[in-house]
Scaffold this motif. Structure first.
Motif: not given
Length: 801
Positions: A255-262, A276-280, A308-312, A322-323
């Motif tokens: 669907v998509i690829t998210v990325s975060a750097t440190d 980050d949310h309680v899944s079904d 669909y809206e989700m917190q990653i 981070s979110y």
């Protein structure tokens, strides 16, 4: 208990929306018990309570899903039929509306019902993990914040998570914030610097509570591990990620690829991704914790969830996080074929329904959206039915022509529904309709008329013929019963002649028929069906009676009546071929059975007389000579032409004489010993008178004879037969031996004086002599001539002029 208190507080809210269109809206709390009353829909819509059952009132759904409500047909109340769980129906949606439909028939009505389901506090806050683990460097400064996982509560509004509380401790305090959309989340704030050498691990208890009544809560353990310093948190490339995904995408579709750097190095710079949310229970998407790839992990159905809206979260090796927000929009494809539902059907249909009669109600649903859910309905062209669009997605199945069960008794109607998608999808449903029979066809005879032929003298009960009528109707409407119509034949009721079997139509003779009484007659047979009202038709049956040879010839002359016999006088001067007498007979039969032939079976002189084969005329074969016997006795047989033939005989007595003086004394044939003297005296007296009279006649004849140069010696023996001899019903047919108009006779008889008078009238033939002579003679004068025989003779004489 929480539910009951909420129900008492909220009560039942009733709103009527758009009354013009017949829509009604109710508001109820979730989890009401089955059978609970929502409202009196009959009263609210102004419906006739007494006709709810007759109009087949029922609650339906737009997508033919679960029917959560029902209607009490006796009270008109809308009641709870299935468990209504707001969280299961609408999840986190702020407004939860359950749509139902009230359907009535005759005529078709559709009322939309909107039931707004109010949330009650029946769910406690829950954390995703059983424990929250943090690794914090001891170098962390006072005021450092650590984001806590958000607690999830299935309820909404005040019943959702309203706040958090942290167990009392020396190092941390809790800061509660609000996200967009009103969701609460907590941050763990460092209130006192950590000292790893003093305390390596700290256990805290975090509680989340909602705002319901009674209040519900959930807890999670926070496990803090004190580490060395990590001064950089992962940073997402976007704060909000958006993606579009067609429904029905296969599993593992990226669907998509998210990325975060440190910015840290080593273990401090390793980023781990997670939701980050309680899944079904059935997770739709999966997130690779190393690569950040979001893939399809479950069934994607636009009709169930359009977005669909989700917190990653992105966490480094020491727990700094981070979110970012991920929003996935699902695009609809035409993957649902229309579904056809048969809501109502009148089956069977009477065949006399008028065109335009509604016989069924069809509902068509398509779960797709926009053009993909636009549906066209049709049926095949070779049936007398059509679909008429009605309310919303309803269609009425109506008749277009007159039905006839005798032509088509069952119809298989195929209904096809096609949507407007690309490519279009369609579905079909076959509806079987039967046509109920009514008594609309009278019995029809196979023939316009029937003829029966029977020979006379038939046996009673014999079969003459059978009639057959067909009725194309069904069962009792097509059952044919036969009967005779009332009437008369020769003045007697027709039932005394014929009978008909009511089931088979076989006609029997009740009596024996006689051709001589009547030769034919007609009767009327009725065929009636067993319908209500019954229908019938009639047919004429002509009965023809054929003749059999059952009647012997009847001799009219010489008359066989009494004890008398007829005697003819033949002049001695008669030439060959002269008519002496005639045997007259008739036969009551007809046709060849009545063709008579005559034959002399016995005679005194076989060569003297002959008889016509078909005329019965007795003539001389030759001239009479002196040597011929004076008395001639002929026995004549009369025979018909039937098979076998029947016959009758008679005796003809002839006297060859010119005057009575030559006649010998005859004695009475039926001589009676007791009256012999009286008879003798009478004979003597009669002879005396006759002699005197004959002498006078001979003198006159002699004078006349002398005047003629050549006397005509032909003799005409025509004898008059009164019409009274003819029996009734005898036909006068030429050449059959019965009477012909060519022979007419006059006879003058006196029966009271034991004598007979004959007058020989003028001949109708050229070869006969005119004669005018009357003979009176006693029967005793012939006794010696013919001997003993029954009856008294009757004698005729002839004189010439």
């Amino acid at each position: 208990m929480g539910y009951s208190r909420f129900a008492l507080l909220c009560g039942l809210i009733f709103l009527v929306l758009n009354p013009v269109y017949g829509d009604v809206s109710y508001s109820i709390p979730e989890e009401m018990k089955r059978g609970s009353v929502i409202g009196n829909i009959a009263k609210d819509l102004g419906l006739d309570l007494g006709r709810l059952s007759a109009r087949k009132a029922r609650i339906d759904t737009e997508d033919n899903g679960v029917k959560y409500c029902g209607i009490n047909l006796n009270t008109g109340e809308l009641i709870v039929q299935e468990r209504i769980d707001r969280e299961g129906l609408c999840a986190k949606k702020a407004s939860c509306v359950l749509k139902q439909e009230l359907v009535l028939e005759n005529p078709l009505e559709l009322h939309r019902i909107s039931i707004r389901v109010q949330d009650i506090n029946d769910n406690s806050p829950q954390f995703k993990e059983e424990s929250l683990k943090f690794e914090i460097h001891e170098s962390a400064v006072k005021g450092a914040r650590f984001l806590l996982d958000e607690a999830h509560d299935g309820d909404i509004g005040e019943n959702a998570v309203q706040g958090y509380s942290l167990q009392q401790n020396d190092h941390f305090k809790l800061n509660v914030n609000t996200k967009g959309g009103g969701r609460k989340y907590g941050e763990l704030v460092l209130d006192k610097e950590l000292d790893r050498e003093d305390k390596k691990e700290i256990m805290l208890l975090l509680s989340a509570f909602d705002g319901g009544s009674p209040q519900r809560s959930g807890t999670v353990v926070i496990h803090v591990t004190v580490l060395d310093a990590n001064d950089n948190v992962p940073v997402f490339s976007q704060t909000v990620y958006k993606a579009s995904l067609p429904e029905n995408s296969p599993l593992d579709t990226l669907v998509i690829t998210v990325s975060a750097t440190d910015a840290d190095e080593g273990m401090y710079g390793e980023v781990t991704y997670g939701f980050d949310h309680v899944s079904d229970e059935n997770q739709v998407f999966s997130l690779n914790p190393k690569t950040g790839e979001v893939k399809v992990a479950g069934s994607i159905d636009y009709e169930k969830e359009s977005s669909y809206e989700m917190q990653i979260s992105a966490k480094d090796g020491l727990g700094l996080a981070s979110y970012a927000t991920l929003i996935i929009e699902i695009t609809d494809i035409n993957d649902n074929a229309p579904v056809i539902h048969l809501k109502s059907l009148t089956n069977p249909i009477p065949e006399n329904v008028s065109p335009g009669t509604e016989v069924g109600i069809i509902n068509v649903q398509d779960r797709d959206s926009e053009n993909n859910r636009q549906v066209r309905c049709s049926i095949q062209q070779n049936v007398p039915f059509k679909l008429v669009p009605s309310i919303k997605n309803y269609y009425s199945l109506v008749t277009t022509g007159q039905l006839d069960r005798e032509l088509v008794s069952d119809y298989n109607i195929t209904i096809t529904a096609t949507d407007e998608g690309s490519p279009p999808l369609s579905s079909s449903k076959t509806v079987q309709l039967s046509v109920a029979d009514i008594n609309d066809n009278p019995p029809v005879f196979e023939e316009q008329s029937y003829s029966a032929y029977v020979t006379e003298n038939n046996k009673p009960g014999s079969t003459l013929c059978s009639v057959t009528a067909r009725d194309p109707d069904w069962r009792q409407n097509g059952t044919v019963i036969y009967s005779l119509l009332a009437g008369e034949v020769n003045g007697a009721p027709v039932s005394s002649y014929l009978s008909v079997n009511g089931d088979t139509g076989v006609i029997h003779a009740v009596r024996s028929f006689d051709y001589e009484q009547f030769r034919s007659f007609k009767v009327h047979v009725m065929a009636r069906d067993n319908g209500s009202p019954p229908l019938s038709s009639n047919v004429t049956v002509s009965v023809f009676i054929s003749d059999v040879n059952d009647n012997s010839p009847q001799i009219l002359y010489p008359a066989p009546e009494g004890n008398s016999f007829m005697t003819e006088l033949v002049p001695k001067a008669a030439h060959g071929g002269s008519l002496v007498s005639k045997v007259i007979a008739v036969d009551a039969d007809s046709g060849q059975n009545a063709w008579l032939s005559y034959q002399i079976v016995k005679s005194t002189d076989p060569g003297l007389f002959t008889i016509g084969l078909h005329s019965g005329e007795i003539r001389t074969q030759r001239d009479i000579s002196e040597s011929d016997s004076m008395k001639q006795n002929l026995i004549v047989s009369v025979k018909d032409n039937g098979q076998p033939s029947l016959s009758a005989t008679c005796s003809m007595y002839l006297l060859i004489s010119d005057n009575l003086a030559e006649v010998p004394e005859l004695k009475d044939i039926s001589y009676d010993e007791k009256n012999s003297k009286l008879t003798s005296y009478l004979i003597i007296a009669l002879v005396s008178v006759s002699t005197f009279f004959l002498t006078f006649i001979i003198i006159i004849l002699g004078v006349r004879f002398c005047r003629r140069r050549k006397p005509r010696l032909l003799f005409d023996g025509a004898v008059a037969i009164p019409s009274a001899y003819l029996p009734p019903n005898y036909a006068d047919v030429d050449g059959t031996g019965t009477l012909r108009s060519a022979y007419n006779y006059d006879a003058y008889l006196t029966t009271g004086s034991r004598t007979s008078d004959f007058k020989f009238v003028t001949s109708y033939n050229d070869n006969t002599l005119p004669a005018d002579q009357t003979l009176r003679k006693s029967p005793s004068d012939f006794a010696d001539v013919f001997g003993d025989c029954d009856g008294s003779p009757e004698v005729g004489t002839l004189s010439y002029q």
